[in-house]
Design a protein around this motif. Structure first.
Motif, PDB file in Angstrom:
ATOM      1  N   ALA A 200      36.006  31.547  35.513  1.00 50.50           N
ATOM      2  CA  ALA A 200      35.855  30.588  36.735  1.00 50.50           C
ATOM      3  C   ALA A 200      35.375  31.994  37.471  1.00 50.50           C
ATOM      4  CB  ALA A 200      36.661  30.020  38.230  1.00 50.50           C
ATOM      5  N   ARG A 201      36.106  32.876  37.942  1.00 47.68           N
ATOM      6  CA  ARG A 201      35.998  34.455  38.128  1.00 47.68           C
ATOM      7  C   ARG A 201      34.649  35.307  37.760  1.00 47.68           C
ATOM      8  NH1 ARG A 201      36.860  39.003  38.284  1.00 47.68           N
ATOM      9  NH2 ARG A 201      38.459  38.457  36.574  1.00 47.68           N
ATOM     10  N   ILE A 202      35.035  34.871  36.586  1.00 45.24           N
ATOM     11  CA  ILE A 202      33.954  35.570  35.391  1.00 45.24           C
ATOM     12  C   ILE A 202      32.870  35.455  35.871  1.00 45.24           C
ATOM     13  CG2 ILE A 202      32.862  36.891  32.993  1.00 45.24           C
ATOM     14  CD1 ILE A 202      35.736  36.982  32.430  1.00 45.24           C
ATOM     15  N   TYR A 203      32.315  33.852  36.028  1.00 41.43           N
ATOM     16  CA  TYR A 203      30.975  33.115  35.645  1.00 41.43           C
ATOM     17  C   TYR A 203      30.386  33.529  37.385  1.00 41.43           C
ATOM     18  CZ  TYR A 203      27.072  29.526  36.727  1.00 41.43           C
ATOM     19  OH  TYR A 203      26.065  29.044  37.138  1.00 41.43           O
ATOM     20  N   CYS A 204      31.574  33.480  38.352  1.00 43.40           N
ATOM     21  CA  CYS A 204      30.981  34.187  39.912  1.00 43.40           C
ATOM     22  C   CYS A 204      30.705  35.372  39.485  1.00 43.40           C
ATOM     23  CB  CYS A 204      31.970  33.240  40.863  1.00 43.40           C
ATOM     24  SG  CYS A 204      32.026  31.258  40.696  1.00 43.40           S
ATOM     25  N   ALA A 205      31.367  36.332  39.738  1.00 46.32           N
ATOM     26  CA  ALA A 205      31.110  37.822  39.749  1.00 46.32           C
ATOM     27  C   ALA A 205      29.883  37.610  38.884  1.00 46.32           C
ATOM     28  CB  ALA A 205      32.068  38.719  39.182  1.00 46.32           C
TER      29      ALA A 205
END
Length: 558
Positions: free
Chosen positions: A294-299
């Motif tokens: 989730a963090r990688i997708y938002c970044a």
């Protein structure tokens, strides 16, 4: 160029015709392009592209490949003495001290301390250790080595005897008395002789000597003649009094309106998000299997996992996305025993939300059925990202203010524009650093990425009643002369009486006081005595620090 030099793609830059320069998409100057000799753009070539290895201005509708840039997160950091020895560093087996230094900020930690961001620990046992989102550190160790040769020192000791003071006895000298006798002064009348007439028997003459007579002169009285003094006349002149003709004042009244703020720049979301609150824009993403995905997708989409910072934001998120399940930007720190944001800073926004504590097995924070809940970090959920929007245009003018009921004259004579956040005031004709212009003709106007401003207008109104002033008139009074009466002074009579003449002075004896002579004290100081103490032998061990060691740099991509 090495990896994508043959591709064609857009670069983060846009030509600003107003500034006649390249700016980034967020409106800030593209100073990184200055040393690259990038050609200028134009009104028809407002975008910058990489074409065949060359930075080239182009229209913004050219088909091209996409090359995205995201900011990674540093991974773990680890520096220890065992690894250093394995790399050939000469470090003793049992160091006595350690220091850990942040290579970016210079922050220095000693054994047992934790960094200011509470992420890195420095200990003699483990070295410099950090699990996630870590800065790079270097370490050094202190070791003790025996002294190769003992040192003998012979310190001299100096003893100084106190000074001796000798005082001589005092000598007293007394002079003999001196006697002076004044001679008496006597005034004596001459003797008087009386002779009896001759008889049969002639007696011998008898001589009588009268005693000395003291003669006293009668007193003499002298009377002075009276003296008359007449003062000259005195003239007094009063100061003048001035009265001018009356003056009439009919100046117009100048008044400022109150500050007016009818428009706030709207938030423009960069990626087309449909939900926004304040400067934050929100968008949902696909279902992912863990928090890291989730963090990688938002970044990759220019933002972060949704960050809850205020009760108002929580209320808005609940209204819009309350039925969804998604990760929240926070992870539980077992070291600090509190929630931290993913960048390692304190999650202060959660303090007022009564969020339950996490644990070593429930290190992630999720929104489940409308409740913030501690959970494991490998639960499948939807993604909710948060991005920072850009302020839109700003516009404040007098016509809009009149339509909203503000009492502003038809022809104001002046204007002021004030930044609501900073308090900066612009006068008529001035332009702010963010590009807002303040003018009497158009008010406060800004086209893009603007701060919020308020305005006020100055108007002239006729004075309801003229004011008449009566200034003073000058009048001069004639001078006044005053003459003082004469003054008579009579001196009192003077009487002088001579004293009698007979005076016999008694003898006068004068005795000189004794003279005492005291000799000054004599001080004798003995020379210092030097005593040499027995030699002292020093055999302390040598303490040395190793050089700074930096064998590991936190990897990017965590």
């Amino acid at each position: 160029m090495d990896n994508f030099g043959d591709d064609t793609f857009y670069v983060n830059a846009q030509w600003s015709t107003a500034k006649n320069d390249w700016v980034l998409e967020d409106g800030s100057p593209a100073v990184e392009l200055d040393p690259l000799n990038v050609p200028d753009g134009s009104s028809t070539k407002e975008c910058l592209m990489m074409v065949n290895g060359q930075l080239t201005p182009a229209a913004c509708d050219v088909a091209s490949q996409v090359l995205c840039e995201n900011t990674g997160t540093p991974g773990p950091e680890s520096e220890d003495d065992g690894t250093a020895r394995g790399e050939g560093y000469d470090i003793c087996d049992n160091p006595t001290g350690i220091q850990c230094r942040n290579t970016q900020t210079g922050e220095l930690l000693v054994g047992g301390e934790t960094s200011a961001d509470n992420l890195t620990t420095c200990s003699l046992q483990d070295g410099a250790q950090c699990d996630y989102n870590c800065d790079n550190y270097e370490v050094r160790y202190q070791c003790k080595y025996p002294m190769p040769e003992c040192t003998t020192t012979l310190p001299p000791t100096t003893t100084t005897a106190p000074p001796t003071t000798t005082t001589a006895p005092s000598t007293t000298t007394t002079a003999p008395p001196t006697t002076t006798t004044a001679p008496p002064t006597t005034t004596t009348e001459p003797p008087t002789t009386t002779t009896a007439p001759p008889t049969t028997t002639t007696a011998p003459p008898t001589t009588t000597i009268a005693p000395p007579t003291t003669t006293t002169a009668p007193p003499t009285t002298t009377t002075a003649q009276p003296t008359t003094t007449t003062a000259p006349p005195t003239t007094t002149t009063a100061p003048p009094t001035t009265t001018a003709p009356p003056t009439t004042i009919c100046e117009p009244i100048r008044e400022w309106s109150p500050w007016i703020d009818l428009h706030c720049p709207p938030t423009e979301c960069k990626y087309g998000e449909e939900h926004s609150l304040g400067m934050s824009c929100y968008q949902t993403g696909p279902t992912v299997n863990d928090s890291n995905t989730a963090r990688i997708y938002c970044a990759e989409n220019g933002g972060v996992v949704v960050t809850l910072s205020t009760p108002d934001e929580v209320g808005y998120i609940m209204n819009e996305f309350g039925g969804d399940t998604y990760y929240v930007n926070a992870h539980w720190s077992t070291t600090n025993d509190e929630w931290l944001l993913n960048d390692g800073s304190a999650a202060d926004g959660l303090n007022s939300l009564n969020v339950p504590d996490g644990s070593s097995t429930e290190r992630c924070l999720m929104m489940l059925n409308g409740e913030l809940t501690a959970a494991a970090c490998d639960i499948a959920s939807q993604v909710l990202c948060e991005n920072t929007g850009i302020p839109g245009p700003e516009s404040e003018d007098d016509e809009t203010a009149r339509n909203e009921g503000y009492d502003i004259c038809e022809d104001p004579i002046d204007i002021q524009c004030r930044n609501v956040r900073t308090g900066e005031i612009l006068e008529n004709g001035e332009t702010s650093d963010d590009g807002l212009t303040c003018s009497l003709a158009n008010g406060a106007q800004c086209a893009y990425d603007c701060e919020n401003y308020e305005v006020r207008y100055e108007c002239k109104y006729p004075m309801p009643e003229c004011t008449t002033t009566l200034p003073p008139t000058t009048t001069t009074a004639p001078p006044t002369t005053t003459t003082a009466p004469p003054t008579t002074t009579t001196a009192p009579p003077t009487t002088t009486t001579a004293p009698p003449t007979t005076t016999t002075a008694p003898p006068t004896t004068t005795t000189a006081p004794p003279t005492t002579t005291t000799a000054p004290p004599t001080t004798t100081t003995a020379p210092p005595t030097t005593t040499t103490a027995p030699p002292t032998t020093i055999c302390e061990p040598i303490k040395e620090w190793s050089p700074w060691i930096d064998l590991h740099c936190p990897p990017t991509g965590w």
